[in-house]
Write a protein that holds these residues in place. Sequence first.
Motif, PDB file in Angstrom:
ATOM      1  N   ALA A 235      -5.264  24.743 -49.199  1.00 23.72           N
ATOM      2  CA  ALA A 235      -5.895  25.286 -50.402  1.00 23.72           C
ATOM      3  C   ALA A 235      -5.421  26.708 -50.673  1.00 23.72           C
ATOM      4  CB  ALA A 235      -7.414  25.250 -50.263  1.00 23.72           C
ATOM      5  N   GLN A 236      -5.253  27.490 -49.612  1.00 27.69           N
ATOM      6  CA  GLN A 236      -4.749  28.848 -49.784  1.00 27.69           C
ATOM      7  C   GLN A 236      -3.309  28.842 -50.295  1.00 27.69           C
ATOM      8  OE1 GLN A 236      -6.303  31.919 -49.342  1.00 27.69           O
ATOM      9  NE2 GLN A 236      -8.179  30.697 -49.242  1.00 27.69           N
ATOM     10  N   LEU A 237      -2.500  27.930 -49.773  1.00 33.88           N
ATOM     11  CA  LEU A 237      -1.120  27.834 -50.237  1.00 33.88           C
ATOM     12  C   LEU A 237      -1.073  27.375 -51.694  1.00 33.88           C
ATOM     13  CD1 LEU A 237       0.562  26.206 -47.111  1.00 33.88           C
ATOM     14  CD2 LEU A 237       0.717  28.589 -47.842  1.00 33.88           C
ATOM     15  N   ARG A 238      -1.933  26.473 -52.062  1.00 29.08           N
ATOM     16  CA  ARG A 238      -1.978  25.995 -53.455  1.00 29.08           C
ATOM     17  C   ARG A 238      -2.298  27.120 -54.422  1.00 29.08           C
ATOM     18  NH1 ARG A 238      -7.010  22.529 -54.173  1.00 29.08           N
ATOM     19  NH2 ARG A 238      -7.854  24.645 -53.997  1.00 29.08           N
ATOM     20  N   ASP A 239      -3.237  27.951 -54.043  1.00 28.64           N
ATOM     21  CA  ASP A 239      -3.739  28.961 -54.978  1.00 28.64           C
ATOM     22  C   ASP A 239      -3.044  30.315 -54.861  1.00 28.64           C
ATOM     23  OD1 ASP A 239      -5.561  27.030 -55.781  1.00 28.64           O
ATOM     24  OD2 ASP A 239      -7.135  27.752 -54.420  1.00 28.64           O
ATOM     25  N   HIS A 240      -2.461  30.606 -53.692  1.00 25.90           N
ATOM     26  CA  HIS A 240      -2.000  31.978 -53.472  1.00 25.90           C
ATOM     27  C   HIS A 240      -0.583  32.110 -52.940  1.00 25.90           C
ATOM     28  CE1 HIS A 240      -6.098  33.203 -54.244  1.00 25.90           C
ATOM     29  NE2 HIS A 240      -6.542  32.430 -53.265  1.00 25.90           N
ATOM     30  N   SER A 241       0.122  31.008 -52.729  1.00 25.32           N
ATOM     31  CA  SER A 241       1.475  31.136 -52.209  1.00 25.32           C
ATOM     32  C   SER A 241       2.352  31.940 -53.170  1.00 25.32           C
ATOM     33  CB  SER A 241       2.106  29.760 -51.985  1.00 25.32           C
ATOM     34  OG  SER A 241       3.466  29.890 -51.606  1.00 25.32           O
ATOM     35  N   GLU A 242       3.220  32.756 -52.592  1.00 26.12           N
ATOM     36  CA  GLU A 242       4.146  33.535 -53.408  1.00 26.12           C
ATOM     37  C   GLU A 242       5.366  32.721 -53.815  1.00 26.12           C
ATOM     38  OE1 GLU A 242       5.107  37.029 -51.253  1.00 26.12           O
ATOM     39  OE2 GLU A 242       3.053  37.843 -51.292  1.00 26.12           O
ATOM     40  N   HIS A 243       5.500  31.527 -53.239  1.00 21.47           N
ATOM     41  CA  HIS A 243       6.674  30.710 -53.534  1.00 21.47           C
ATOM     42  C   HIS A 243       6.342  29.710 -54.640  1.00 21.47           C
ATOM     43  CE1 HIS A 243      10.234  28.252 -53.060  1.00 21.47           C
ATOM     44  NE2 HIS A 243      10.702  29.100 -52.160  1.00 21.47           N
ATOM     45  N   PRO A 244       7.052  29.730 -55.743  1.00 23.37           N
ATOM     46  CA  PRO A 244       6.723  28.840 -56.869  1.00 23.37           C
ATOM     47  C   PRO A 244       6.781  27.365 -56.512  1.00 23.37           C
ATOM     48  CG  PRO A 244       8.367  30.482 -57.523  1.00 23.37           C
ATOM     49  CD  PRO A 244       8.165  30.635 -56.062  1.00 23.37           C
ATOM     50  N   TRP A 245       7.779  26.972 -55.702  1.00 19.95           N
ATOM     51  CA  TRP A 245       7.896  25.555 -55.356  1.00 19.95           C
ATOM     52  C   TRP A 245       6.687  25.078 -54.551  1.00 19.95           C
ATOM     53  CZ3 TRP A 245       8.068  21.960 -51.480  1.00 19.95           C
ATOM     54  CH2 TRP A 245       8.615  20.712 -51.800  1.00 19.95           C
ATOM     55  N   VAL A 246       6.180  25.927 -53.668  1.00 22.18           N
ATOM     56  CA  VAL A 246       4.991  25.576 -52.881  1.00 22.18           C
ATOM     57  C   VAL A 246       3.796  25.358 -53.806  1.00 22.18           C
ATOM     58  CG1 VAL A 246       3.370  26.383 -51.125  1.00 22.18           C
ATOM     59  CG2 VAL A 246       5.833  26.797 -50.838  1.00 22.18           C
ATOM     60  N   ARG A 247       3.598  26.247 -54.757  1.00 17.51           N
ATOM     61  CA  ARG A 247       2.481  26.083 -55.695  1.00 17.51           C
ATOM     62  C   ARG A 247       2.652  24.821 -56.531  1.00 17.51           C
ATOM     63  NH1 ARG A 247       3.557  31.530 -56.650  1.00 17.51           N
ATOM     64  NH2 ARG A 247       4.271  31.036 -58.772  1.00 17.51           N
ATOM     65  N   ARG A 248       3.881  24.533 -56.962  1.00 14.47           N
ATOM     66  CA  ARG A 248       4.110  23.325 -57.745  1.00 14.47           C
ATOM     67  C   ARG A 248       3.818  22.074 -56.934  1.00 14.47           C
ATOM     68  NH1 ARG A 248       8.799  26.053 -59.791  1.00 14.47           N
ATOM     69  NH2 ARG A 248      10.133  24.824 -58.410  1.00 14.47           N
ATOM     70  N   PHE A 249       4.210  22.087 -55.667  1.00  8.91           N
ATOM     71  CA  PHE A 249       3.963  20.933 -54.796  1.00  8.91           C
ATOM     72  C   PHE A 249       2.468  20.641 -54.697  1.00  8.91           C
ATOM     73  CE2 PHE A 249       3.052  18.847 -50.806  1.00  8.91           C
ATOM     74  CZ  PHE A 249       4.070  17.927 -50.645  1.00  8.91           C
ATOM     75  N   PHE A 250       1.687  21.675 -54.373  1.00 10.37           N
ATOM     76  CA  PHE A 250       0.261  21.463 -54.147  1.00 10.37           C
ATOM     77  C   PHE A 250      -0.508  21.229 -55.444  1.00 10.37           C
ATOM     78  CE2 PHE A 250       1.107  23.571 -50.007  1.00 10.37           C
ATOM     79  CZ  PHE A 250       0.552  22.594 -49.198  1.00 10.37           C
ATOM     80  N   ASN A 251       0.021  21.672 -56.551  1.00 14.39           N
ATOM     81  CA  ASN A 251      -0.630  21.448 -57.843  1.00 14.39           C
ATOM     82  C   ASN A 251      -0.027  20.253 -58.589  1.00 14.39           C
ATOM     83  OD1 ASN A 251      -2.693  23.741 -58.416  1.00 14.39           O
ATOM     84  ND2 ASN A 251      -0.891  24.809 -57.570  1.00 14.39           N
ATOM     85  N   ARG A 252       0.892  19.571 -57.932  1.00 11.20           N
ATOM     86  CA  ARG A 252       1.542  18.363 -58.489  1.00 11.20           C
ATOM     87  C   ARG A 252       2.119  18.641 -59.881  1.00 11.20           C
ATOM     88  NH1 ARG A 252       0.637  13.272 -60.825  1.00 11.20           N
ATOM     89  NH2 ARG A 252       1.620  11.571 -59.676  1.00 11.20           N
ATOM     90  N   GLU A 253       2.930  19.685 -59.939  1.00  6.70           N
ATOM     91  CA  GLU A 253       3.554  20.085 -61.189  1.00  6.70           C
ATOM     92  C   GLU A 253       5.046  19.748 -61.159  1.00  6.70           C
ATOM     93  OE1 GLU A 253       0.634  23.952 -61.964  1.00  6.70           O
ATOM     94  OE2 GLU A 253       2.766  24.223 -61.479  1.00  6.70           O
TER      95      GLU A 253
END
Length: 258
Positions: A235-253
Motif C-alpha cells: 500500500a505504501q508503494l502504491r501511494d508513495h513510491s517515487e518510481h512511476p512504473w511501481v505506482r502504475r503497477f500497483f494502481n493497474r494503470e
Amino acid sequence: MPSDPQSSPAIIQVRDLTLGFGGRPLLKDLCFDIAPGEIFVILGGSGCGKSTLLKHLIGLYEPMAGSVTIGGEVFTGTEGQARRDILRRFGVMYQMGALFGSMTLLDNVRLPLEEFTDLPDEAMDLVARLKLQLVGLAGFERHLPAEISGGMQKRTAIARAMALDPDILFLDEPSAGLDPITSAELDQLILRLSRILGITFVVVTHELPSIFTIADRVIMLDKETQGILAEGDPAQLRDHSEHPWVRRFFNREATEAS
C-alpha cells in the motif's frame, strides 16, 4: 505477522544472488531478508524472473553467484544429510498444484512423510488427515485430484507442503487459474495458517487483490535493471513510491503511449 520484520532475526537471507542460464544473468546481486512469520511476496512484470528466483530459493537451481541461507544454515551448494535437513524445514506448493492424478488426496499428502520419515502407515495416515482437515478438506481423503475443483487441488497441495510441519511455505502463483471468489478464499486460508501456525510464507504472484490482502512486505523485480526495483509495504508503494512504473503497477494503470 511480526511486529517489525526488519528487526526480527531473518529466517531466510539472500546475499548477492545472481541467477541465470547459459552464462547469461537474469537477475543480479539480489539481497534481502525474510523474517519469521512474515508473508513475503515476490512480484514484478512478466518475464522478470519471479518463479526462477523461487526455484533458486528452494534449491532446484544453483545460482551463478551468491547464497541463500535458511534458518541460519547456508543452503546454496549444500549436499547430503545437511541438505536433507534444510529441505525438511520448508514445503512447496507449485503453480498448478503438481498433484499425482492417480493417487488419492490422502496419498498425495503422505508423500513427504514417506520420503523423510520412518512413521508407521497408521501415523502417516493420521498426519495426512489432519493436514487435509487444516485446509478444509476433511471428508475428501479418498477423492482423486480430477474429482475436486481447482481451488481444492491448491488446498491439497498446501496440505502436502505442510506435511512435515515446516517453518516456511513457498507458494508459486497460488491464485493462478482460480475464479475471484476461490482466490479470495485461498488468501484467507494463507492468512489463517500464518496467524495460527506462525508459518513464514514466500509467495510469487502478480494478483493485486491477493497482494494487498496477504502481503506484509513485497519485493518487485525488474527485467530491465535485473534487480529489485522496490521493496516494502504494497500500500505504501502504491501511494508513495517515487518510481512511476511501481505506482502504475500497483494502481493497474496502462503504460503511457509514446
